[in-house]
Each structure stands twice: as C-alpha cells, then as structure tokens.
Design a protein around this motif. Structure first.
Motif, PDB file in Angstrom:
ATOM      1  N   LEU B  52     -11.466  -2.147  -3.422  1.00 33.33           N
ATOM      2  CA  LEU B  52     -10.184  -2.206  -2.715  1.00 33.33           C
ATOM      3  C   LEU B  52      -9.431  -3.508  -2.971  1.00 33.33           C
ATOM      4  N   GLU B  56      -3.494  -1.514  -3.533  1.00 34.82           N
ATOM      5  CA  GLU B  56      -2.644  -1.171  -2.390  1.00 34.82           C
ATOM      6  C   GLU B  56      -3.371  -0.276  -1.409  1.00 34.82           C
ATOM      7  N   GLY B  57      -4.442   0.321  -1.862  1.00 38.08           N
ATOM      8  CA  GLY B  57      -5.188   1.210  -0.985  1.00 38.08           C
ATOM      9  C   GLY B  57      -5.619   2.456  -1.733  1.00 38.08           C
ATOM     10  N   LEU B  87     -11.143  -3.927   6.899  1.00 39.11           N
ATOM     11  CA  LEU B  87     -10.228  -2.911   6.363  1.00 39.11           C
ATOM     12  C   LEU B  87      -9.618  -2.089   7.474  1.00 39.11           C
ATOM     13  N   HIS B 100      -5.452   6.639   3.925  1.00 41.89           N
ATOM     14  CA  HIS B 100      -5.389   5.494   3.033  1.00 41.89           C
ATOM     15  C   HIS B 100      -6.257   4.379   3.583  1.00 41.89           C
ATOM     16  N   GLN B 102      -7.368   0.485   3.196  1.00 42.48           N
ATOM     17  CA  GLN B 102      -6.773  -0.737   2.647  1.00 42.48           C
ATOM     18  C   GLN B 102      -7.436  -1.956   3.278  1.00 42.48           C
ATOM     19  N   GLU B 108      -8.831  -9.186   2.488  1.00 41.14           N
ATOM     20  CA  GLU B 108      -8.331  -9.752   1.227  1.00 41.14           C
ATOM     21  C   GLU B 108      -8.809 -11.189   1.067  1.00 41.14           C
TER      22      GLU B 108
END
Lengths: 169, 169
Positions: B52, B56-57, B87, B100, B102, B108
DNA sequence: TATTGTTATACTCTATAACTATA
DNA sequence: TATAGTTATAGAGTATAACAATA
C-alpha cells in the motif's frame, strides 16, 4: 507457511538479490507444500517425520534442535502425529525426565513412501531447467548467500541499526 | 514464519539445490523478520504495508491478489492494521460492494521510515559477500530457478505423480 | 446469478510462562 | 538448582463455507 513479501528493492545493487531469492523459494515452497499437504501432513509434521525416518528415535530436545521448533510447540506437533498413529513416545531408561520419540511401523511406512515420492515429485522441476553442472555452480553461490546472513556485518550503518532496533532474543 | 525442513536430498544431482536454497532463504528470512518484528509488525502485515505504501489505495481483491492472502484471512490482517491506526477502509464510489484500503498518515509515516530502514538493515549482509557483478549473475540463476517451479514439467514421472496425488485447488 | 467483502468455524503454528517430575 | 517435557494462555495466520449487500 512462509511468505515474505517481494519488496521493491530492485534498484539497490545488492538488494536486487532479495526478490529473486524470495520468488525462487516461494516457488519451491508452494509446489512442495502442496504435495506434502496432499499426503495429509503439514510442513512442521513433515519436518518431524523426515527427521525421525530411519532413526532409532530422538528426544524432544534433540528433535526441537533439529527442526527449530520450540519445546512448547513441539508437544502439540507430536500430539497430532501421535494421534495419527505415526509416532510413539517412550520413557528413556537412565533419565526418567526425557522421552524418546520414534516412528511407529505406520510412520516408517509413510516415511518410506512419502519421502521418495516427494523427491520424485520435486526433481523434474529443477531438471527441466538446469544441468548438473549448473546445479553445482548455483549451489555454491547459494551457500555463500546463506553464510552471508549468518555472519554479522560490521559496518557503521549496521551498528547504528542495531542500537536502534536491538532485540536479540 | 516460514519454515520448511532441510531434507536430505544431498545425493540427488538435482535436488542438491534444495538445501542451499532453503538455507539461504531461511537465513534471509530470520534476519529480516527479526528486524520487521522489532518494528511491531508481522510478516503479512509488513507485506500489506509494503503493497500500500505510496499507492492511492487498493481494493481487498487487489490486495489479496498481490499478497497471496485469501480474502477471509485478509479481513483479519486488515483489522489488526486498522486497529493500529495504520490504514483505513473507505467505500468505493461506483461499486458499493468494493472497499478501498489506504494507508493513514501514520501508516505512510511508518512505511517511509520502516521500508528504507529495512533496506539499510539488510544490505550489509549481502554486500559483505558479493560484488555487484556476482549479484547480477546469481540473480539471473535464481530467476531461472523460480521459473522452473512455475512451469509444469511434462515428464512421464510427473504425470504419474499428478494422477496419484492430484489436488489442484 | 455473480461478485465483494465480512463473519463464523475450526485448526495449526507460534512464543512465553508456569508447572511437574525428575536429576 | 537445573533440566525435560507438558500444560496453559494468547495471538496470528490458514482455509473453507455461509452470508449480506450490491451488481
């Protein structure tokens, strides 16, 4: 089973080795474990069977060392194999704490069938792509790679990392 | 983590490759997963994170395909990562069945830190034993080995085996 | 009807710690 | 005290099947 991810290490001149290593292993692992499971065994169970096959018997401690299974876990694996009638446990004369684990006749029979069957099953995959000479050359390199993971690199970078994430177990 | 046994295939001219392959992989795996676990993640969780990171997902279906985790299992892995705040799941406009997945900002951040840290950690192990030229040569052979496990050998032996143990899933 | 993802179920493996019975 | 193995506990991954919502 095993299963580490294929990382995007492709640009690093050294880490470029990781992806093919993981993929080659996973390929071997999937093909092999599918065959082992079709014989009604899990990976660890097959490991124990392979360790005991043709032997007179091992203690739990010896088995644990050979298979890298910790003792608490090993008890469970042995229980399940015993439940299938593939092995038996016996006291050891001389040390009444220890236990001898040994395959039963049924276990030996399975071993004698499963082990060569597994070899026969695996061989063609390699044989179709390598000569015996290729095999020897690759074997040498793979042992070198194995050894590289067994000796601690002593770069400054490494020492810094160890300080940050140190956890030696 | 992974864990297949080192079999006594040493005498077979082709299966001699198995032992060094498994040992090299396990060496890599032990060194690597110890580091990953020191960052608070399991192997599959790191795989998802690596998949991931910087994306963007992905939908669950895409993630499952990329990581080879089946959908029922994937739900659990995602739950635990979501529980750690790494996430988030969002509905997909256009197909209200799909979801989705992400990374959050925190996810991140971990990815950006963990991924390079992991690369830095792993590199010295290889660098101490191989030149970049060695790496390229070994890489080629490992891909060849990978490919050999991906294409079905079509020898008579193999066909017989398949008939005995057939189970294609 | 088919697909997406979750839930439910059941099992195996994993490590750790506490426990027993010996030594 | 130390060792060998079991038990207890808790968690993670695995696969399968059944299910709800949506297409």
């Amino acid at each position: 089973m095993a299963r580490t991810k294929i990382l995007d290490f492709q640009r690093d001149p050294y880490l470029r080795l990781i992806r093919p290593l993981v993929q080659a292993y996973l390929g071997f692992y999937r093909v092999g474990s599918r065959h082992i499971e079709s014989m009604g065994l899990t990976g660890p169970q097959f490991d124990v069977l392979a360790e005991l096959g043709g032997m007179e018997g091992l203690t739990c401690a010896e088995l644990g060392e050979a298979t890298l299974i910790t003792k608490g876990t090993l008890t469970g694996v042995l229980d399940r194999l015993e439940g299938k009638g593939l092995l038996k446990r016996q006291g050891v004369k001389g040390d009444r704490r220890a236990i001898h684990v040994q395959l039963t006749a049924k276990g030996e029979e399975l071993f004698c069938k499963a082990f060569p069957a597994h070899a026969e099953f695996m061989r063609p995959f390699i044989q179709q792509a390598f000569t015996t000479k290729d095999v020897e050359a690759l074997r040498t390199q793979l042992f070198r790679l194995r050894d590289s993971f067994q000796s601690e690199p002593s770069s400054p970078t490494k020492k810094k990392e160890r300080a940050l994430h140190g956890k030696t177990r």
